[in-house]
Design a protein around this motif. Structure first.
Motif, PDB file in Angstrom:
ATOM      1  N   GLY A 176       5.896   4.601  -2.986  1.00 58.52           N
ATOM      2  CA  GLY A 176       6.710   5.080  -2.369  1.00 58.52           C
ATOM      3  C   GLY A 176       8.160   4.361  -2.533  1.00 58.52           C
ATOM      4  N   PRO A 177       8.931   5.530  -1.724  1.00 57.13           N
ATOM      5  CA  PRO A 177      10.647   4.418  -2.235  1.00 57.13           C
ATOM      6  C   PRO A 177      10.457   3.489  -1.090  1.00 57.13           C
ATOM      7  CG  PRO A 177      10.928   6.645  -1.458  1.00 57.13           C
ATOM      8  CD  PRO A 177       9.487   6.574  -1.360  1.00 57.13           C
ATOM      9  N   ALA A 178      10.107   3.023   0.330  1.00 57.76           N
ATOM     10  CA  ALA A 178      10.150   1.677   0.675  1.00 57.76           C
ATOM     11  C   ALA A 178       8.989   1.197   0.072  1.00 57.76           C
ATOM     12  CB  ALA A 178       9.325   2.357   2.016  1.00 57.76           C
ATOM     13  N   PHE A 214      -5.711   4.166  -6.994  1.00 56.91           N
ATOM     14  CA  PHE A 214      -5.838   3.650  -6.181  1.00 56.91           C
ATOM     15  C   PHE A 214      -6.279   3.683  -4.780  1.00 56.91           C
ATOM     16  CE2 PHE A 214      -7.206   0.841 -10.041  1.00 56.91           C
ATOM     17  CZ  PHE A 214      -8.077   0.677  -9.638  1.00 56.91           C
ATOM     18  N   VAL A 223      17.570  14.958  -0.929  1.00 55.25           N
ATOM     19  CA  VAL A 223      19.256  15.003  -1.115  1.00 55.25           C
ATOM     20  C   VAL A 223      19.559  13.510  -0.287  1.00 55.25           C
ATOM     21  CG1 VAL A 223      21.563  15.362  -0.427  1.00 55.25           C
ATOM     22  CG2 VAL A 223      20.017  17.159  -0.756  1.00 55.25           C
ATOM     23  N   VAL A 245      15.137   8.480   2.865  1.00 52.61           N
ATOM     24  CA  VAL A 245      14.791   8.472   2.161  1.00 52.61           C
ATOM     25  C   VAL A 245      15.452   6.898   1.722  1.00 52.61           C
ATOM     26  CG1 VAL A 245      15.169   7.769  -0.622  1.00 52.61           C
ATOM     27  CG2 VAL A 245      14.133   9.991   0.319  1.00 52.61           C
ATOM     28  N   HIS A 246      16.775   6.766   1.958  1.00 52.21           N
ATOM     29  CA  HIS A 246      17.261   5.595   2.475  1.00 52.21           C
ATOM     30  C   HIS A 246      17.086   4.842   3.746  1.00 52.21           C
ATOM     31  CE1 HIS A 246      19.252   8.498   5.970  1.00 52.21           C
ATOM     32  NE2 HIS A 246      19.682   7.156   6.180  1.00 52.21           N
ATOM     33  N   TRP A 301      16.375  23.916   5.003  1.00 47.51           N
ATOM     34  CA  TRP A 301      17.322  23.045   4.307  1.00 47.51           C
ATOM     35  C   TRP A 301      18.037  23.726   2.986  1.00 47.51           C
ATOM     36  CZ3 TRP A 301      13.282  20.791   5.025  1.00 47.51           C
ATOM     37  CH2 TRP A 301      12.560  19.958   3.704  1.00 47.51           C
ATOM     38  N   LEU A 348      12.130   7.716   9.301  1.00 43.81           N
ATOM     39  CA  LEU A 348      12.516   9.314   8.801  1.00 43.81           C
ATOM     40  C   LEU A 348      13.730   9.328  10.491  1.00 43.81           C
ATOM     41  CD1 LEU A 348      12.099  11.711   7.157  1.00 43.81           C
ATOM     42  CD2 LEU A 348      12.892  12.336   9.495  1.00 43.81           C
ATOM     43  N   VAL A 393       0.909  -1.553  -0.195  1.00 44.20           N
ATOM     44  CA  VAL A 393       0.223  -0.150  -0.304  1.00 44.20           C
ATOM     45  C   VAL A 393       0.915   1.399   0.060  1.00 44.20           C
ATOM     46  CG1 VAL A 393      -1.450   1.326   1.766  1.00 44.20           C
ATOM     47  CG2 VAL A 393      -1.969  -1.310   1.542  1.00 44.20           C
ATOM     48  N   CYS A 407       4.639  16.514   5.991  1.00 44.84           N
ATOM     49  CA  CYS A 407       4.974  16.482   7.610  1.00 44.84           C
ATOM     50  C   CYS A 407       5.926  15.270   7.525  1.00 44.84           C
ATOM     51  CB  CYS A 407       3.532  15.652   8.265  1.00 44.84           C
ATOM     52  SG  CYS A 407       2.606  17.012   8.677  1.00 44.84           S
ATOM     53  N   VAL A 408       6.704  15.830   8.556  1.00 47.63           N
ATOM     54  CA  VAL A 408       8.068  14.065   8.861  1.00 47.63           C
ATOM     55  C   VAL A 408       7.572  13.792  10.000  1.00 47.63           C
ATOM     56  CG1 VAL A 408       9.417  15.294   6.789  1.00 47.63           C
ATOM     57  CG2 VAL A 408       9.941  16.173   9.282  1.00 47.63           C
ATOM     58  N   LEU A 415      17.417  14.411   8.968  1.00 52.13           N
ATOM     59  CA  LEU A 415      16.245  14.967   8.280  1.00 52.13           C
ATOM     60  C   LEU A 415      16.157  14.273   7.182  1.00 52.13           C
ATOM     61  CD1 LEU A 415      15.539  18.806   8.247  1.00 52.13           C
ATOM     62  CD2 LEU A 415      14.106  16.974   9.361  1.00 52.13           C
ATOM     63  N   ALA A 416      16.621  13.237   6.603  1.00 59.89           N
ATOM     64  CA  ALA A 416      16.053  12.203   6.036  1.00 59.89           C
ATOM     65  C   ALA A 416      15.574  10.361   6.137  1.00 59.89           C
ATOM     66  CB  ALA A 416      18.637  11.811   5.775  1.00 59.89           C
ATOM     67  N   LYS A 446      -2.449   5.941  -4.104  1.00 59.46           N
ATOM     68  CA  LYS A 446      -3.270   6.565  -4.230  1.00 59.46           C
ATOM     69  C   LYS A 446      -3.293   7.727  -4.736  1.00 59.46           C
ATOM     70  CE  LYS A 446      -2.442   9.358   0.235  1.00 59.46           C
ATOM     71  NZ  LYS A 446      -1.660  10.870  -0.633  1.00 59.46           N
ATOM     72  N   GLU A 497       2.701   3.834   3.617  1.00 62.81           N
ATOM     73  CA  GLU A 497       1.578   4.707   3.238  1.00 62.81           C
ATOM     74  C   GLU A 497       2.859   6.158   3.430  1.00 62.81           C
ATOM     75  OE1 GLU A 497      -0.896   3.846   6.211  1.00 62.81           O
ATOM     76  OE2 GLU A 497      -2.504   4.337   4.416  1.00 62.81           O
TER      77      GLU A 497
HETATM   78  C1  LIG Z   1       9.628  17.949   3.222  1.00 60.50           C
HETATM   79  C2  LIG Z   1      10.236  17.110   2.686  1.00 60.50           C
HETATM   80  C3  LIG Z   1      11.736  17.441   2.094  1.00 60.50           C
HETATM   81  C4  LIG Z   1      12.476  15.561   2.185  1.00 60.50           C
HETATM   82  N1  LIG Z   1      13.590  15.968   2.587  1.00 60.50           N
HETATM   83  C5  LIG Z   1      14.429  14.620   2.437  1.00 60.50           C
HETATM   84  C6  LIG Z   1      15.727  15.161   1.917  1.00 60.50           C
HETATM   85  O1  LIG Z   1      16.095  16.100   0.920  1.00 60.50           O
HETATM   86  N2  LIG Z   1      16.402  13.426   1.957  1.00 60.50           N
HETATM   87  C7  LIG Z   1      15.680  12.195   2.422  1.00 60.50           C
HETATM   88  O2  LIG Z   1      16.177  11.022   2.681  1.00 60.50           O
HETATM   89  N3  LIG Z   1      14.988  11.992   2.871  1.00 60.50           N
HETATM   90  C8  LIG Z   1      13.302  13.325   3.135  1.00 60.50           C
HETATM   91  N4  LIG Z   1      12.741  13.788   3.367  1.00 60.50           N
HETATM   92  C9  LIG Z   1      11.841  12.108   3.857  1.00 60.50           C
HETATM   93  C10 LIG Z   1      11.709  11.546   2.768  1.00 60.50           C
HETATM   94  O3  LIG Z   1      10.827  12.223   1.824  1.00 60.50           O
HETATM   95  C11 LIG Z   1      10.429  10.425   3.384  1.00 60.50           C
HETATM   96  O4  LIG Z   1      11.451  10.249   4.228  1.00 60.50           O
HETATM   97  C12 LIG Z   1      11.038   9.244   2.211  1.00 60.50           C
HETATM   98  O5  LIG Z   1       9.908   9.428   1.091  1.00 60.50           O
HETATM   99  C13 LIG Z   1       9.175   8.009   2.716  1.00 60.50           C
HETATM  100  O6  LIG Z   1       9.657   7.174   1.684  1.00 60.50           O
HETATM  101  P1  LIG Z   1       8.271   6.507   2.063  1.00 60.50           P
HETATM  102  O7  LIG Z   1       8.130   5.139   1.242  1.00 60.50           O
HETATM  103  O8  LIG Z   1       7.911   5.406   3.320  1.00 60.50           O
HETATM  104  O9  LIG Z   1       6.396   7.052   2.072  1.00 60.50           O
HETATM  105  P2  LIG Z   1       6.401   8.564   1.287  1.00 60.50           P
HETATM  106  O10 LIG Z   1       7.476   8.466   0.491  1.00 60.50           O
HETATM  107  O11 LIG Z   1       5.524   9.163   1.580  1.00 60.50           O
HETATM  108  O12 LIG Z   1       5.634   7.134  -0.010  1.00 60.50           O
HETATM  109  C14 LIG Z   1       4.470   6.901   0.287  1.00 60.50           C
HETATM  110  C15 LIG Z   1       3.703   7.017  -0.844  1.00 60.50           C
HETATM  111  O13 LIG Z   1       1.913   5.589  -0.588  1.00 60.50           O
HETATM  112  C16 LIG Z   1       0.814   6.770  -0.912  1.00 60.50           C
HETATM  113  N5  LIG Z   1      -0.450   6.512   0.217  1.00 60.50           N
HETATM  114  C17 LIG Z   1      -0.414   6.901   1.544  1.00 60.50           C
HETATM  115  N6  LIG Z   1      -1.578   6.626   1.787  1.00 60.50           N
HETATM  116  C18 LIG Z   1      -1.783   5.703   0.697  1.00 60.50           C
HETATM  117  C19 LIG Z   1      -2.947   5.076   0.686  1.00 60.50           C
HETATM  118  N7  LIG Z   1      -4.003   4.540   1.566  1.00 60.50           N
HETATM  119  N8  LIG Z   1      -3.679   4.362  -0.639  1.00 60.50           N
HETATM  120  C20 LIG Z   1      -2.838   3.832  -1.352  1.00 60.50           C
HETATM  121  N9  LIG Z   1      -1.403   4.346  -1.256  1.00 60.50           N
HETATM  122  C21 LIG Z   1      -1.411   6.012  -0.159  1.00 60.50           C
HETATM  123  C22 LIG Z   1       1.869   8.295  -0.811  1.00 60.50           C
HETATM  124  O14 LIG Z   1       0.590   8.693  -2.672  1.00 60.50           O
HETATM  125  C23 LIG Z   1       2.827   7.653  -1.572  1.00 60.50           C
HETATM  126  O15 LIG Z   1       3.096   7.922  -2.525  1.00 60.50           O
HETATM  127  C24 LIG Z   1      11.886  14.530   3.196  1.00 60.50           C
HETATM  128  C25 LIG Z   1      10.318  14.695   3.812  1.00 60.50           C
HETATM  129  C26 LIG Z   1       9.950  16.060   3.152  1.00 60.50           C
HETATM  130  C27 LIG Z   1       7.806  15.915   3.807  1.00 60.50           C
END
Ligand SMILES: Cc1cc2nc3c(=O)[nH]c(=O)nc-3n(C[C@H](O)[C@H](O)[C@H](O)COP(=O)(O)OP(=O)(O)OC[C@H]3O[C@@H](n4cnc5c(N)ncnc54)[C@H](O)[C@@H]3O)c2cc1C
Length: 564
Positions: free
Chosen positions: A19-21, A150, A71, A348-349, A258, A340, A16, A313-314, A345-346, A58, A197
Motif C-alpha cells: 500500500g502507499p505506506a 504472496f 483525494v 493516504v498522506h 463523499w 487515518l 508486508v 473498512c477505515v 476521513l483521509a 497478497k 497491511e
Molecule cells: C472507501 C475508502 C475511501 C478512502 N478515500 C480516501 C481519500 O479520498 N483520501 C485519503 O487520503 N484516504 C482515503 N482512504 C483511506 C486510505 O485509503 C488509507 O488510509 C490508505 O490506503 C492506507 O494505506 P496503507 O498503505 O496503510 O494500507 P492499504 O492502502 O490498505 O494497503 C495495504 C496493502 O497490504 C496488503 N496486505 C494486507 N494484508 C496482507 C498480508 N497479510 N500479506 C500481504 N499483503 C497484505 C493489501 O492487499 C494492501 O494492498 C479511503 C479509504 C477507504 C476504505
C-alpha cells in the motif's frame, strides 16, 4: 501439514503489504541509504551496505487491492518526492471546489462555509490503485524487490523478537489436504519486518496481541462502500469534492458520504457506515443504496451507469487508539497502525508520512546494526515530532465525542474541539471497540427488531449479490475457508436468538448466509460464500461474539480494483 519442509529466504528489510505506506517506506529507505552513503565520507560516517529489501503483497498485482479513487493531501508526497508531478504521479484533477452538504430525504443544503476538515482544495484526485502501481515502479527503479501474489499468514518470532513472516500455503483443498498444485508457504526472515497491511491487518492484529502493543483506547471502525459511476457529461464537475451527512439520521449514527469526479465522466461516490452501532441490522451496503435515492443523488446519477463497486473498512479511533508502533524487529505503519485521520476521513498522506518515518528509523538501525527497540523505538519519537502527530492531536477527541453520542459532538463539543485544537471539553475521551456497542434484539424498541424492507430497482440501487460482480473479486472455491468461524454453533443458536445473525447484514458482499439445516429442520446454519469476499474486514470487526477471524486466502485472490 505443520511438518512440511519450507523454503526460507533472508532479506534485510521485509515490507508486508504494497500500500502507499510500505511503498513510500521502501522507496524512502533506498533513497535515504543512497543519501547517507553519498555524504558518508564528508561526514566521517561509515557507509551502509545497500540493503536487500522485499515487499510482499497478497493481491495478484500491486494496486489490485487498493480501493480506487482518492483525494490526496500532497503534503507527504512533496516530502517523499518533491518533483512527484514531473515524475508522472497519476493525478487526474486537482480539487478546487470543496463543499459540505446537509442532506435530507427531501432538499439538500450546501453549507455556506466548508468546515476546515473538509476543506480539500489543492488535493490530488487519483486512483489509489494507479498510485500504488506508480510507487511500485519507483521502488523497483531503486532496487526494491516486489512479490505480488504472496500473502503473509503468520508472524515468525524468536523470543521477544519478530524475525519475519511465513507466507500462506497454496494448493490446499477445502478439507485441508494438499492438491497436486500444493506449494508450501515460505519463511521470509528479516532484520526488520514492517507491517503495512492496511486496516485490521491479520499479522498486525497478531503482533499487537502478542506483544501487548494496544493503544490507550480500543480501535473503532467504519465500513466504506465505494461505487464508481459514469455520469452524463453535464453532471461531471472536475475539481469538486463533496462531503456530507444525511440528517436527521446522522444525529443518531454518524455516517457520512463523499463524492468527487475522476477522468472520463467518472464520479466516485462513497458512503461510510459506523460499525459502532446499537443496531444488529446495521448494513453498510444498504445504507449506501438508500442514500442514492435522495433527490440530490438521483439527479446526479440519472442516465449514468455503474462501473465498479467495492468496500473496505477505515480505522476511526485516531491518536488514542493507535498501538505502540514498534517492537524488537518490527514496525507498524499506515492504517495497520490506525493512522487515518478520522476527522478528515483521509489516510493516504498519513500512510506515506509514517512509512517515511519508519524508513528513516531503519536507516539508523542498519547503520548501527541494531534492530532492537533501542533503535526502532526512535520511530515513535520521529512520529511525535512530525506534522502527522500534530494533525492527529487536532482530531484526537473526534471519535471519542461520537462515542459519547453524535449529538454531543455536533451540538456541544465541536466548537470546543476547534477552539482548543482537538482537546474539546474533556481530553482522552474513551473510544470503545466497535463490536461492543451492538444491542440484543429485545433491548431495542419493537420497531427496530426486524430488518427494514428495501426493494432494489436494478437501475440506481442494487443487491449485494449483483454488486459483488462489479468488484472483480475471485477466489478458488476448493480451498479452506479464509473466514474462520471459531464456533459455528454460536451462529445457529445464541446469535440467531440475541442478534438475528448480524453477519447477513454487516457483510457488504453477501458472504454470510443462514440457510436451513437439512439435518435439523427448523434450524438455520451458517453458509459462507467465501468466494464473494472483497477483503473489507467488516466481519472480523463487527461480529458481536468476535468469533470470525479474517485470514488471507491464497495469494493473488480477492477483489480487482484496477479497472475503476
Ligand atoms: C472507501 C475508502 C475511501 C478512502 N478515500 C480516501 C481519500 O479520498 N483520501 C485519503 O487520503 N484516504 C482515503 N482512504 C483511506 C486510505 O485509503 C488509507 O488510509 C490508505 O490506503 C492506507 O494505506 P496503507 O498503505 O496503510 O494500507 P492499504 O492502502 O490498505 O494497503 C495495504 C496493502 O497490504 C496488503 N496486505 C494486507 N494484508 C496482507 C498480508 N497479510 N500479506 C500481504 N499483503 C497484505 C493489501 O492487499 C494492501 O494492498 C479511503 C479509504 C477507504 C476504505
Amino acid at each position: 501439514m505443520s511438518e512440511i519442509e519450507r523454503e526460507s529466504m533472508e532479506v534485510d528489510v521485509l515490507f508486508v503489504g504494497a500500500g502507499p505506506a510500505n511503498l513510500a517506506a521502501a522507496y524512502h529507505l533506498m533513497k535515504s541509504v543512497e543519501t547517507h552513503n553519498g555524504n558518508a565520507e564528508a561526514e566521517g560516517k561509515e557507509p551502509i551496505e545497500p540493503p536487500v529489501v522485499l515487499v510482499i503483497e497478497k493481491a495478484a498485482g500491486v494496486g489490485d487491492h487498493q480501493l480506487s479513487g482518492a483525494v490526496i493531501n500532497p503534503i507527504a508526497l512533496r516530502e517523499l518526492m518533491p518533483d512527484f508531478v514531473e515524475q508522472g504521479f497519476p493525478t487526474e484533477y486537482v480539487t478546487n471546489d470543496s463543499q459540505f452538504m446537509f442532506f435530507t430525504r427531501g432538499p439538500s443544503i450546501k453549507s455556506p462555509v466548508c468546515p476546515p476538515m473538509f476543506q480539500k482544495n489543492g488535493y490530488h484526485v487519483a486512483s489509489l490503485s494507479n498510485v500504488a502501481k506508480w510507487l511500485g515502479e519507483k521502488c523497483e527503479e531503486m532496487g526494491v524487490e516486489i512479490y505480488p501474489g504472496f500473502a503473509a499468514a503468520q508472524i515468525l518470532t524468536e523470543g521477544d523478537r519478530v524475525i519475519g513472516v511465513r507466507t500462506g500455503d497454496m494448493g490446499v483443498d477445502r478439507d485441508g489436504n494438499p492438491k497436486p498444485t500444493f506449494q508450501p508457504g515460505m519463511d521470509i526472515v528479516a532484520n526488520v519486518t514492517v507491517l503495512g497491511e492496511g486496516v485490521r491487518g491479520t499479522l498486525s492484529k497478531q503482533l499487537i496481541d502478542l506483544f501487548d502493543m494496544h493503544g490507550l483506547n480500543e480501535q473503532s471502525y467504519k465500513t466504506g462502500i465505494k461505487e464508481i459511476w459514469r455520469v452524463k457529461p453535464e453532471n461531471h464537475q472536475p475539481g469538486r469534492v463533496i462531503h456530507g451527512s444525511l440528517f436527521p439520521d446522522a444525529l443518531h449514527q454518524m455516517d457520512g458520504m463523499w463524492l468527487y469526479d475522476m477522468k472520463d465522466n467518472l464520479v466516485s461516490f462513497g458512503y461510510v457506515t459506523s460499525l459502532t452501532t446499537e443496531d444488529p441490522h446495521n448494513d453498510p451496503h444498504l445504507n449506501a443504496q438508500r442514500f442514492k435515492t435522495i433527490p440530490f443523488m438521483r439527479k446526479l446519477l440519472e442516465g449514468g451507469e455503474l462501473v465498479r463497486y467495492g468496500a473496505k473498512c477505515v480505522p476511526m479511533g485516531g491518536l488514542y487508539s493507535q498501538p505502540k508502533l514498534y517492537c524488537n524487529g518490527a514496525l507498524l505503519v499506515g492504517d495497520a497502525a490506525g493512522m487515518l485521520n478520522p476527522m478528515k476521513l483521509a489516510g493516504v498522506h498519513m500512510a506515506i508520512k509514517t512509512g517515511m518515518l519508519a524508513a528513516e528509523t531503519i536507516v539508523d538501525a542498519l547503520a548501527k546494526q541494531d534492530f532492537s527497540t533501542k533503535t526502532l523505538g526512535d520511530y515513535t519519537e520521529r512520529y511525535k515530532n512530525s506534522w502527522a502527530y500534530a494533525e492527529h492531536m487536532e482530531s484526537r477527541n473526534w471519535e471519542g465525542s461520537i462515542d459519547v453520542s453524535p449529538l454531543f459532538l455536533i451540538g456541544l463539543n465541536m466548537p470546543f474541539l476547534m477552539a482548543t485544537k482537538g482537546r474539546g471539553l474533556v481530553d482522552k475521551l474513551k473510544v470503545h471497540a466497535s463490536h461492543t456497542a451492538m444491542k440484543k434484539l429485545w433491548e431495542l424498541p419493537p420497531s427496530k427488531r426486524e430488518k427494514a424492507e428495501f426493494e432494489f430497482d436494478g437501475k440506481l440501487t442494487f443487491s449485494k449479490e449483483h454488486l459483488v460482480g462489479f468488484s472483480g473479486t475471485a477466489h478458488e472455491s476448493d480451498q479452506p475457508h479464509h473466514l474462520k468461524v471459531a464456533d459455528p454453533d454460536v451462529c445457529s443458536t445464541i446469535c440467531t436468538r440475541d442478534y438475528g445473525n448480524p453477519c447477513e447484514s454487516f457483510c457488504p458482499a453477501a458472504v454470510y448466509e443462514m440457510v436451513e439445516d437439512p439435518e435439523q429442520p427448523g434450524i438455520k446454519k451458517l453458509f459462507i460464500h467465501h468466494e464473494n469476499c472483497v477483503h473489507c474486514k467488516t466481519c472480523d470487526i463487527a461480529d458481536p461474539y468476535q468469533i470470525i477471524t479474517w485470514t488471507p486466502p491464497e495469494g493473488g485472490e480477492g477483489p480487482d480494483y484496477t479497472q475503476m
